[in-house]
Design a protein around this motif. Structure first.
Motif, PDB file in Angstrom:
ATOM      1  N   GLU A  60       0.800  -1.191  -0.020  1.00 25.88           N
ATOM      2  CA  GLU A  60      -0.018   0.112   0.011  1.00 25.88           C
ATOM      3  C   GLU A  60       1.084   1.249   0.127  1.00 25.88           C
ATOM      4  N   ARG A  61       1.946   1.193   0.780  1.00 23.18           N
ATOM      5  CA  ARG A  61       2.945   2.178   1.005  1.00 23.18           C
ATOM      6  C   ARG A  61       3.595   2.525  -0.458  1.00 23.18           C
ATOM      7  N   LEU A  64       1.210   4.243  -2.531  1.00 25.03           N
ATOM      8  CA  LEU A  64       1.122   5.673  -2.341  1.00 25.03           C
ATOM      9  C   LEU A  64       2.476   6.230  -2.551  1.00 25.03           C
ATOM     10  N   PHE A  65       3.459   5.918  -2.564  1.00 26.80           N
ATOM     11  CA  PHE A  65       4.426   6.698  -3.007  1.00 26.80           C
ATOM     12  C   PHE A  65       4.690   6.818  -4.552  1.00 26.80           C
ATOM     13  N   GLU A  67       1.824   6.815  -6.325  1.00 28.40           N
ATOM     14  CA  GLU A  67       0.704   7.769  -6.753  1.00 28.40           C
ATOM     15  C   GLU A  67       1.210   9.311  -6.433  1.00 28.40           C
ATOM     16  N   LEU A  68       1.957   9.178  -5.439  1.00 26.34           N
ATOM     17  CA  LEU A  68       2.511  10.491  -4.810  1.00 26.34           C
ATOM     18  C   LEU A  68       3.434  11.197  -6.091  1.00 26.34           C
TER      19      LEU A  68
END
Lengths: 88, 382
Positions: A60-61, A64-65, A67-68
């Motif tokens: 997930e992390r 997230l990175f 997408e960031l």
């Protein structure tokens, strides 16, 4: 004092891992997490990995990175200034 | 404690954008809203965090501004540098004064006032005092300086103690006769019991320390709920983690021990680390600033490792223990005095010229409140 930072294991040599976060690498002992493997996210405290982060959470992390980074790239493409302003 | 080698972006990146177009800011606002309703339903409550890294995070993210009025969050004895007793600091100073000793420790400890000086003062006067990021660095130093007595002053809770146990094992395996440890390590459950027994203040629940619990797990806190009827939630270190844990506490109808920081903490903890600690250390009574002597709350080297105990290899005399005049750190550490209500706060006591340890350590509740006083809107009050 109890600060611990999530970092990813890049390689392992004789119980010492090379770990990476945000492009920075350092070394961490694996005596407290002998099960850790290359690619795992570990929490690092005072030069030692203290736990392997939950794989699902790590995935997930990573998502997230990614997408960031994508969002940042888009923002930069749009207005060309203040990269990372969306991080605040 | 300051960790200069920690990549600065690593923490911020955790709290960035979330999938689905929501940002961490949106989530924080949503959690704050939920917390307000849960707190309104529940009524006034006092929660205590017992981790210096939480103290710092709460101030850094300006979370107090987001708390509903019904919730009061106080800082407890969670900063290892701060809870270290003056008498123990005097031993470290006396060791540093030995001409053959190279004294090695973690950053903030060198600036904490002992009875008559700090380790930094001793260094300025010629003592060999060095700061490291890891106990493993102290072992390396012992290997590099065979003619010196390298003494590592170990401070920290269960998060740090296993890393120091690993370093002691490494020193033994490498046959380094000039490495020793002054163990000032402390364990958290005894401190919670002491706080609850003191009944100085009514604590509704504990925000339990995230990285201590990585090692210990959460089962070791069950007595808090079972014997004292006080709840606890293990919290992570992002703004959302802290708010989520408070929300879990506010929603508890029956006191229980729960884990909010599920990505890192399991009920049983890190069993390898626990075994390592049990091999190298044994429990002993320990003196805590503000809490006094708490039975079984310290860690000293186990009999098989006593030859690495600095206090036995290099016995030193210390003079009378003198506490800093007017310092209220002890009361602050019990959560019974808000740092901003200390008469010395931001007047005679500042990070540049600290009177007590809570203003020295970056994790001390006084230093955190001082450093982020603009974020927390305190500036106008001072």
């Amino acid at each position: 004092m109890c600060l611990a930072v999530p970092m990813r294991i890049v390689s392992i040599d004789h119980g010492v891992a090379t770990i990476e976060a945000d492009g920075l690498t350092q070394r961490a002992g694996l005596m407290l997490v002998p099960e850790a493997a290359v690619g795992d996210f570990v929490l690092v405290h005072a030069g030692f990995a203290i736990t392997v982060l939950d794989a699902e959470e790590a995935a997930e992390r990573e998502k997230l990175f990614a997408e960031l980074r994508e969002a940042e790239a888009e923002a930069e493409a749009e207005d060309g200034d203040e990269p990372g302003a969306g991080l605040a | 404690m300051s960790d200069p080698e920690v990549p600065s972006g690593a923490i911020a990146s955790d709290a960035a954008a979330l999938p689905g177009g929501t940002t961490a800011g949106d989530r924080v606002a949503a959690l704050a809203g939920e917390l307000a309703s849960a707190a309104a339903e529940r009524g006034p409550a006092t929660y205590m965090e017992v981790c210096g890294t939480h103290t710092m995070a709460i101030s850094r993210f300006g979370l107090r501004e987001l708390f509903p009025e019904a919730i009061r969050l106080v800082s407890g004895p969670g900063c290892p540098v701060c809870v270290t007793a003056t008498g123990d600091l005097d031993v470290a100073v006396a060791l540093a004064r030995q001409p053959q000793v190279t004294l090695v420790t973690f950053g903030d400890l060198v600036r904490v006032p002992a009875s008559r000086s700090t380790l930094a003062d001793e260094r300025a006067a010629g003592a060999d005092v060095r700061v490291v990021y890891s106990a493993a660095d102290a072992v390396e130093l012992a290997a590099r300086l065979p003619e010196r007595e390298v003494v590592f002053v170990g401070i920290g809770f269960e998060t740090t103690a296993p890393t120091v146990a690993a370093a002691v094992l490494t020193a033994r395996d490498r046959g380094l006769p000039n490495f020793s440890l002054l163990s000032l390590h402390k364990t958290m459950p005894g401190a919670l019991r002491a706080l609850l027994d003191a009944e100085e203040m009514a604590i509704t629940g504990f925000l339990l320390p995230g990285h201590v619990s990585v090692i210990t797990g959460s089962d070791c806190y069950r007595f808090v709920a079972e014997e004292y009827g006080v709840g606890g939630v293990v919290a992570g270190f992002e703004a959302e983690d802290v708010l989520e844990a408070l929300l879990m506490l506010a929603r508890q109808r029956t006191p229980a021990i729960e884990i909010g920081y599920r990505r890192a903490v399991h009920p049983e903890g890190n069993l390898v680390a626990q075994r390592l600690m049990a091999e190298v250390f044994e429990p002993c009574d320990a003196s805590w600033r503000g809490l006094g002597t708490i039975p079984g709350s310290g860690l000293r080297l186990a009999p098989a490792f006593r030859s690495y105990a600095a206090e036995e290899r290099l016995p030193v005399e210390t003079g009378e223990t003198v506490e800093p005049a007017g310092c209220a750190c002890g009361t602050v550490l019990r959560g019974a005095l808000d740092p901003v209500d200390c008469p010395l706060f931001a007047s005679r006591c500042t990070p540049a010229s600290p009177v007590g340890p809570c203003m020295v350590s970056s994790e001390g509740s006084c230093a955190a409140r001082y450093r982020y006083r603009d974020v927390e809107g305190l500036e106008a009050e001072l």
